[in-house]
Design an enzyme around this catalytic site. Structure first.
Site, PDB file in Angstrom:
ATOM      1  N   PHE A  78       0.844  -1.195   0.000  1.00 15.26           N
ATOM      2  CA  PHE A  78       0.000   0.000   0.000  1.00 15.26           C
ATOM      3  C   PHE A  78       0.875   1.239   0.000  1.00 15.26           C
ATOM      4  O   PHE A  78       1.715   1.420   0.898  1.00 15.26           O
ATOM      5  CB  PHE A  78      -0.930  -0.005   1.223  1.00 15.26           C
ATOM      6  CG  PHE A  78      -1.891  -1.161   1.221  1.00 15.26           C
ATOM      7  CD1 PHE A  78      -3.138  -1.043   0.612  1.00 15.26           C
ATOM      8  CD2 PHE A  78      -1.541  -2.383   1.788  1.00 15.26           C
ATOM      9  CE1 PHE A  78      -4.026  -2.115   0.582  1.00 15.26           C
ATOM     10  CE2 PHE A  78      -2.424  -3.466   1.764  1.00 15.26           C
ATOM     11  CZ  PHE A  78      -3.661  -3.325   1.165  1.00 15.26           C
ATOM     12  N   VAL A 126       2.358  -1.785   4.457  1.00 14.14           N
ATOM     13  CA  VAL A 126       2.065  -0.363   4.321  1.00 14.14           C
ATOM     14  C   VAL A 126       3.402   0.391   4.302  1.00 14.14           C
ATOM     15  O   VAL A 126       4.235   0.192   5.175  1.00 14.14           O
ATOM     16  CB  VAL A 126       1.220   0.099   5.527  1.00 14.14           C
ATOM     17  CG1 VAL A 126       0.871   1.577   5.403  1.00 14.14           C
ATOM     18  CG2 VAL A 126      -0.042  -0.746   5.654  1.00 14.14           C
ATOM     19  N   CYS A 127       3.583   1.241   3.316  1.00  9.27           N
ATOM     20  CA  CYS A 127       4.843   1.987   3.205  1.00  9.27           C
ATOM     21  C   CYS A 127       5.000   2.946   4.391  1.00  9.27           C
ATOM     22  O   CYS A 127       4.130   3.791   4.644  1.00  9.27           O
ATOM     23  CB  CYS A 127       4.869   2.789   1.921  1.00  9.27           C
ATOM     24  SG  CYS A 127       6.234   3.969   1.867  1.00  9.27           S
ATOM     25  N   VAL A 128       6.131   2.847   5.070  1.00  7.48           N
ATOM     26  CA  VAL A 128       6.327   3.639   6.285  1.00  7.48           C
ATOM     27  C   VAL A 128       6.362   5.140   6.005  1.00  7.48           C
ATOM     28  O   VAL A 128       5.717   5.927   6.715  1.00  7.48           O
ATOM     29  CB  VAL A 128       7.583   3.172   7.069  1.00  7.48           C
ATOM     30  CG1 VAL A 128       8.857   3.305   6.238  1.00  7.48           C
ATOM     31  CG2 VAL A 128       7.728   3.942   8.373  1.00  7.48           C
ATOM     32  N   ALA A 173       2.946   6.320   5.090  1.00  8.18           N
ATOM     33  CA  ALA A 173       2.055   6.164   6.241  1.00  8.18           C
ATOM     34  C   ALA A 173       2.263   7.294   7.249  1.00  8.18           C
ATOM     35  O   ALA A 173       1.302   7.921   7.702  1.00  8.18           O
ATOM     36  CB  ALA A 173       2.279   4.815   6.906  1.00  8.18           C
TER      37      ALA A 173
END
Lengths: 98, 119, 123
Positions: B39, B77-79, B82
């Site tokens: 994501f 989820v891409c840090v 995010a």
């Protein structure tokens, strides 16, 4: 190669870019791009021309949601999500023209 | 065959997340494997457990969580994306994990196919 | 690297900078991908060519000007930058307007290059 388009041709130039650049292959219209396959629309001629070079598919759940199943141009093949998976599997790579 | 999936848009606003989810279901139904769903961009908003859609609407976040619980699908989820958008471990829905962009590139390397869903 | 043979990765940039975040976040993936020793190409098509326009000044919109990063890509061994001629010309641009050296390709040359890829990422 599989080319996936998801925007209406009257909203964005994604389909135009795809048709200009894509080598002969398969094009799948999903989401709002299914409107490109409507008979009598501004893009119908473009799509008919493209069908000489590419295999053109439309995602039926998106077609049905938009109430255009009875007015698709000739030469496009309707598929379901399972068919979408098969198309991806059958091509070495895919490009989404977002 | 192993499929990698990239989701670039948030839930409800765009159809991308729905299309990606239905595609994932079909991948599994065909007996293929999902290597990872990554994501990115506003796609990270698919992972917040604070989402509360109306009763008569689909719960997009819970649907992803169930896919992870039922089929062990890796939801990443891409840090960086995010943190920009206020998604942190404390509001992450079950089945999601936060990690680096390298996980997307790795999915491109390890999966047989990578499919992008976005706007 | 996890596998022996490098895959061909193509990043397709078709959005202008600043109006949306896609160009910036795409660049972030490109920089990460360089660490994986893959065969990386960047292509700029449609409004994506505006990402490379010389002279971007972003002070007035209080947004980071990330365009110098394109010039730094060489240092990451990302050297294959392609621009579609049609996209340039239809925006009144020439190669001289761009802040990095690129290979300008015809639409069909770009199509051929795309068909050779293992992974195509678009944002």
């Amino acid at each position: 190669m599989l080319h996936i388009v998801n925007k209406s041709p009257q909203e964005r130039p994604s389909l135009d870019a795809c048709l200009r650049i894509a080598e002969s292959g398969s094009i799948l219209l999903i989401e709002d791009a299914v409107y490109a396959a409507v008979k009598g629309s501004a893009s119908a001629g473009k799509l008919a021309e493209a069908a000489k070079k590419h295999r053109i598919y439309v995602l039926l759940p998106d077609v049905e949601a938009r109430a255009i199943a009875d007015r698709l141009v000739d030469g496009v093949t309707g598929i379901d999500y399972g068919g979408f998976v098969d198309l991806v599997a059958d091509h070495r790579a895919c490009q989404s023209w977002l | 065959m192993k499929f990698g999936i990239l989701v670039n848009e948030g839930p409800y606003q765009h159809q991308a997340s729905d299309s990606a989810y239905l595609f994932c279901k079909a991948v599994l139904a065909k007996g293929h494997e999902i290597h990872r769903v990554f994501f990115y961009h506003d796609g990270v908003n698919n992972s917040t457990r604070l989402t509360e859609p109306p009763q008569d609407d689909r719960n997009i976040v819970a649907r992803w969580s169930k896919l992870a619980a039922d089929h062990g699908v890796d939801l990443v989820v891409c840090v960086a994306a995010a943190l920009r958008r206020g998604i942190k471990d404390e509001n992450l829905a079950p089945g999601f994990r936060i990690s680096g962009l390298g996980q997307l590139v790795e999915s491109g390397i390890q999966a047989d196919r990578l499919v992008v869903f976005g706007d | 690297m996890t596998e022996g043979v490098a895959k061909k990765f193509m990043f397709v940039n078709r959005t202008a900078p600043y109006g949306t975040i896609y160009a910036l976040e795409s660049l972030e993936v490109v920089l990460i991908s360089a660490a994986f020793d893959q065969d990386v190409s960047l292509v700029f098509v449609d409004d994506g060519v505006w990402q490379l326009k010389k002279g971007q000044q972003t002070k007035g919109i209080e947004t980071k000007n990330f365009s110098p990063t394109y010039r730094a890509l060489e240092g990451y061994d990302v050297e294959k930058l392609y621009v579609e001629r049609e996209s340039l010309e239809s925006r009144g641009l020439t190669e001289d307007d761009l802040l990095v050296d690129v290979n300008v390709l015809s639409s069909s040359e770009l199509g051929e290059l795309m068909a050779e890829q293992d992974v195509v990422l678009s944002f």
